[in-house]
Design an enzyme around this catalytic site. Sequence first.
Site, PDB file in Angstrom:
ATOM      1  N   GLU A   1       0.777  -1.204   0.101  1.00 21.98           N
ATOM      2  CA  GLU A   1      -0.089   0.085  -0.041  1.00 21.98           C
ATOM      3  C   GLU A   1       0.862   1.301  -0.087  1.00 21.98           C
ATOM      4  O   GLU A   1       0.393   2.223  -0.603  1.00 21.98           O
ATOM      5  CB  GLU A   1      -0.894  -0.070   1.356  1.00 21.98           C
ATOM      6  CG  GLU A   1      -2.163  -1.030   1.101  1.00 21.98           C
ATOM      7  CD  GLU A   1      -1.622  -2.593   1.411  1.00 21.98           C
ATOM      8  OE1 GLU A   1      -2.417  -3.365   1.053  1.00 21.98           O
ATOM      9  OE2 GLU A   1      -0.688  -2.673   1.812  1.00 21.98           O
TER      10      GLU A   1
ATOM     11  N   HIS B  75     -11.332  -6.436   8.139  1.00 25.29           N
ATOM     12  CA  HIS B  75     -11.896  -5.982   6.606  1.00 25.29           C
ATOM     13  C   HIS B  75     -13.472  -5.318   7.154  1.00 25.29           C
ATOM     14  O   HIS B  75     -14.314  -5.419   6.408  1.00 25.29           O
ATOM     15  CB  HIS B  75     -12.195  -7.439   6.066  1.00 25.29           C
ATOM     16  CG  HIS B  75     -11.042  -7.977   5.434  1.00 25.29           C
ATOM     17  ND1 HIS B  75     -10.307  -8.882   6.260  1.00 25.29           N
ATOM     18  CD2 HIS B  75     -10.410  -7.992   4.450  1.00 25.29           C
ATOM     19  CE1 HIS B  75      -9.330  -9.411   5.650  1.00 25.29           C
ATOM     20  NE2 HIS B  75      -9.433  -8.925   4.648  1.00 25.29           N
TER      21      HIS B  75
END
Length: 371
Positions: free
Chosen positions: A114, A184
């Site tokens: 990321e 998540h």
Amino acid sequence: LQLPIASLLLGGSCRSLAARLGPVCLDAASFSRRRLSFGPQFVYTPESADKSLGETSRMNLFQAVTSALDNTLANDPSAVVFGEDVAFGGVFRCTVGLKDKYGKDRVFNTPLSEQGIVGFAIGHAVAGATTVAEIQFGDYIFPAFDQIANEASKYRYRSGNHFNCGSLTVRAPIGAVGHGALYHSQSPEGFFAHLPGIKVVIPRGPIQAKGLLLACINDPDPCFYFEPKILYRSAVEDVPVNGYVLPIGKAEVLIEGSDVHVLREVARLAQSELGVSCELIDMRTILPFDEETVYASVCKTGRCLIAHEAPLTGGFGAELAASVQEHCFLNLEAPVRRVAGHDTPFPHIFENFYLPNQRRCLAAIKDLIGY
């Protein structure tokens, strides 16, 4: 007795989740059944597009995102779209078919990094290209936070406007989905609202998703666009096929006084049990947020309920609450109330208890009226 309340929603995720959850007083067996059938209980209430925007097509939210990216790649030869598994269509299918249509040089996969994705995206945008980077889950954006906080948000300022990365848009799915658990399901928007120099946008449905994403892509500042993933398939509307933009930094009063749109169950409960008429504001953008609309509504109603999925402490609702009391103090009939996630890691089996559901919102409305 009709006592309106200004209800402020931080993005589509909370707006949808409050609609789909039932009472939290459940025995173990019914809770287990409810958790396993979590998704189908949510019923999205679709909106209609402005007819002046032309031909429409039936799309869910992820297809609306795809359509916006398709419009961008078709009309801007400098535009690129990239991220983990993006060339394959992405884990949520938001980029399906784009690599085949526009080629592997414009739609491509990245390594699982990321920080690398955002760092590369900043450099690409500084070079002048329209850049749309995808972070596969908002929960995993934190390794890139240094790049965002110390590079993307400050690039224009530190160079005296000689350089900027304003053509950068970063997309990421956020929020609960029924089975995401602690890694998540997070809603990290509050972290980014603390960074001058960027904009933070959260859509509530397919029509909004396409118009706001295109607005982010065309905006002169770097934008962070958070998509409530529970809506990817459950929210379906007739979305304009051609490109259009919706205003960034402008909240929308969805219902004045007598209804609360997707929060219809809360509105009906408030009306039937308390005789209360609620006004609902969808913030749409939290950085910058629409102070004029918020303050006008609170001054009219005298009460304010703020709901979001992120944990209570330090959530963006705290900024809204502080701003409301600073600017609307003499008009308030009760302290501003927040209904939010609890200050714990996001729980899997207790997700229904964690989220701001109907009964939690109704209890807050009751407290506001009785204050």
